[in-house]
Design a protein around this motif. Structure first.
Motif, PDB file in Angstrom:
ATOM      1  N   GLY A   1       3.734   1.131  12.449  1.00  0.00           N
ATOM      2  CA  GLY A   1       2.417   0.563  12.703  1.00  0.00           C
ATOM      3  C   GLY A   1       1.289   1.215  11.918  1.00  0.00           C
ATOM      4  O   GLY A   1       0.125   0.890  12.117  1.00  0.00           O
ATOM      5  N   ASP A   2       1.628   2.156  11.012  1.00  0.00           N
ATOM      6  CA  ASP A   2       0.600   2.753  10.153  1.00  0.00           C
ATOM      7  C   ASP A   2       0.134   1.705   9.155  1.00  0.00           C
ATOM      8  O   ASP A   2       0.944   0.960   8.597  1.00  0.00           O
ATOM      9  CB  ASP A   2       1.151   3.964   9.397  1.00  0.00           C
ATOM     10  N   SER A   3      -1.169   1.665   8.913  1.00  0.00           N
ATOM     11  CA  SER A   3      -1.753   0.647   8.030  1.00  0.00           C
ATOM     12  C   SER A   3      -1.994   1.196   6.625  1.00  0.00           C
ATOM     13  O   SER A   3      -2.378   2.350   6.449  1.00  0.00           O
ATOM     14  CB  SER A   3      -3.076   0.167   8.605  1.00  0.00           C
ATOM     15  N   TYR A   4      -1.796   0.323   5.629  1.00  0.00           N
ATOM     16  CA  TYR A   4      -2.015   0.661   4.230  1.00  0.00           C
ATOM     17  C   TYR A   4      -2.755  -0.482   3.560  1.00  0.00           C
ATOM     18  O   TYR A   4      -2.496  -1.650   3.846  1.00  0.00           O
ATOM     19  CB  TYR A   4      -0.682   0.875   3.500  1.00  0.00           C
ATOM     20  N   LEU A   5      -3.666  -0.153   2.664  1.00  0.00           N
ATOM     21  CA  LEU A   5      -4.337  -1.155   1.852  1.00  0.00           C
ATOM     22  C   LEU A   5      -3.744  -1.138   0.459  1.00  0.00           C
ATOM     23  O   LEU A   5      -3.524  -0.071  -0.119  1.00  0.00           O
ATOM     24  CB  LEU A   5      -5.835  -0.875   1.759  1.00  0.00           C
ATOM     25  N   TYR A   6      -3.460  -2.314  -0.066  1.00  0.00           N
ATOM     26  CA  TYR A   6      -3.073  -2.492  -1.458  1.00  0.00           C
ATOM     27  C   TYR A   6      -4.308  -3.038  -2.158  1.00  0.00           C
ATOM     28  O   TYR A   6      -4.796  -4.108  -1.800  1.00  0.00           O
ATOM     29  CB  TYR A   6      -1.982  -3.552  -1.578  1.00  0.00           C
ATOM     30  N   SER A   7      -4.816  -2.326  -3.140  1.00  0.00           N
ATOM     31  CA  SER A   7      -5.966  -2.784  -3.912  1.00  0.00           C
ATOM     32  C   SER A   7      -5.519  -2.990  -5.357  1.00  0.00           C
ATOM     33  O   SER A   7      -5.117  -2.045  -6.029  1.00  0.00           O
ATOM     34  CB  SER A   7      -7.089  -1.749  -3.833  1.00  0.00           C
ATOM     35  N   TRP A   8      -5.561  -4.241  -5.811  1.00  0.00           N
ATOM     36  CA  TRP A   8      -5.146  -4.554  -7.174  1.00  0.00           C
ATOM     37  C   TRP A   8      -6.138  -3.923  -8.140  1.00  0.00           C
ATOM     38  O   TRP A   8      -7.348  -4.008  -7.957  1.00  0.00           O
ATOM     39  CB  TRP A   8      -5.110  -6.060  -7.361  1.00  0.00           C
ATOM     40  N   CYS A   9      -5.649  -3.242  -9.197  1.00  0.00           N
ATOM     41  CA  CYS A   9      -6.572  -2.555 -10.103  1.00  0.00           C
ATOM     42  C   CYS A   9      -6.304  -2.779 -11.579  1.00  0.00           C
ATOM     43  O   CYS A   9      -7.178  -2.497 -12.393  1.00  0.00           O
ATOM     44  CB  CYS A   9      -6.612  -1.062  -9.798  1.00  0.00           C
TER      45      CYS A   9
ATOM     46  N   ARG B   1      -0.733  -3.516 -11.396  1.00  0.00           N
ATOM     47  CA  ARG B   1      -0.856  -2.162 -10.833  1.00  0.00           C
ATOM     48  C   ARG B   1      -1.748  -2.206  -9.611  1.00  0.00           C
ATOM     49  O   ARG B   1      -2.760  -2.895  -9.591  1.00  0.00           O
ATOM     50  CB  ARG B   1      -1.406  -1.194 -11.870  1.00  0.00           C
ATOM     51  N   TRP B   2      -1.338  -1.455  -8.605  1.00  0.00           N
ATOM     52  CA  TRP B   2      -2.035  -1.438  -7.324  1.00  0.00           C
ATOM     53  C   TRP B   2      -2.318   0.001  -6.909  1.00  0.00           C
ATOM     54  O   TRP B   2      -1.501   0.886  -7.149  1.00  0.00           O
ATOM     55  CB  TRP B   2      -1.155  -2.065  -6.241  1.00  0.00           C
TER      56      TRP B   2
END
Length: 185
Positions: A153-161, A169-170
Motif C-alpha cells: 500500500g506504499d504510494s509512488y509517483l511516476y513523473s515522465w521526464c 524515462r521516468w
C-alpha cells in the motif's frame, strides 16, 4: 564511475556530495517541462554556451543548480531582467531537490551559488519494485504523472521526464501517505 552523457564528458575534478539544490523549471503541465531535468546541451531548442570551450561544453552536459533558493532567484532575476524571452528556455518556477552521493558529482559552488551536477546513469535490467497503476493524474498523448502502489500500500509517483528513440524515462519517488491526498483529491 559511468555518467549519463559520458561520451561528452572529460575527466572531472569534482566529487559526490549530499545537499539540497534548486533549479529553474516549468510547471509539469507546461509543454516545455520536457526540459526540466535535462542539461543545457540536451534541451530543445539548444541554448548557446559562451565562450564555447572544452570546459563549457563539459559543463553543458551537467544539470545547472543553485545552493539556495535565494541564489537561484537572484540569478533568475539578473538573467531575465533585460532578456525577457530567456524565460521561455530557463523556466518559470524554482524547484528544490535532494542530491545524494550516488546521483553524480557536483562541481565547486561559485560566488553566485551556482553548481553543476554530472549525473551517474546506469541501465536497470529489471525495475526493483513491483508496482501496480492506480490512476493517471496528468495525461497528454500518454501518461505524464501517475500514482502507483506496491503490495504493502506504499504510494509512488511516476513523473515522465525524458524520451529518446529507444526509451521513455521516468522519475519514480515514494509519496508519504499523508501527502497522497493532495494528489488524488
Amino acid at each position: 564511475m559511468c555518467f549519463k552523457h559520458q561520451e561528452h564528458i572529460d575527466k572531472l575534478s569534482t566529487k559526490p556530495q549530499e545537499m539540497l539544490a534548486f533549479r529553474f523549471v516549468f510547471e509539469p503541465n507546461d509543454e516545455r517541462a520536457i526540459n526540466n531535468f535535462k542539461p543545457v546541451l540536451i534541451i530543445t531548442p539548444q541554448r548557446n554556451l559562451k565562450p564555447e570551450t572544452e570546459a563549457t561544453r563539459c559543463q553543458g552536459y551537467a544539470l545547472s543548480l543553485f545552493d539556495t533558493r535565494e541564489n537561484a532567484e537572484n540569478r533568475y532575476l539578473k538573467l531575465t531582467k533585460k532578456r525577457k524571452k530567456l524565460r521561455d528556455s530557463l523556466g518559470t518556477h524554482i524547484a528544490a531537490g535532494a542530491i545524494d552521493k550516488t546521483d553524480g558529482v557536483v562541481s565547486k559552488i561559485d560566488d553566485n551559488g551556482h553548481l553543476s551536477e554530472q549525473l551517474i546513469g546506469f541501465k536497470l535490467d529489471k525495475f526493483p519494485l513491483s508496482l501496480r497503476s492506480i490512476v493517471h493524474l496528468e495525461y497528454f498523448d500518454g501518461p505524464l504523472l501517475s500514482l502507483f502502489e506496491n503490495e504493502y500500500g506504499d504510494s509512488y509517483l511516476y513523473s515522465w521526464c525524458d524520451v529518446d528513440n529507444l526509451y521513455n524515462r521516468w522519475l519514480v519517488f515514494r509519496v508519504a501517505q499523508r501527502d497522497k491526498f493532495h494528489f488524488t483529491s
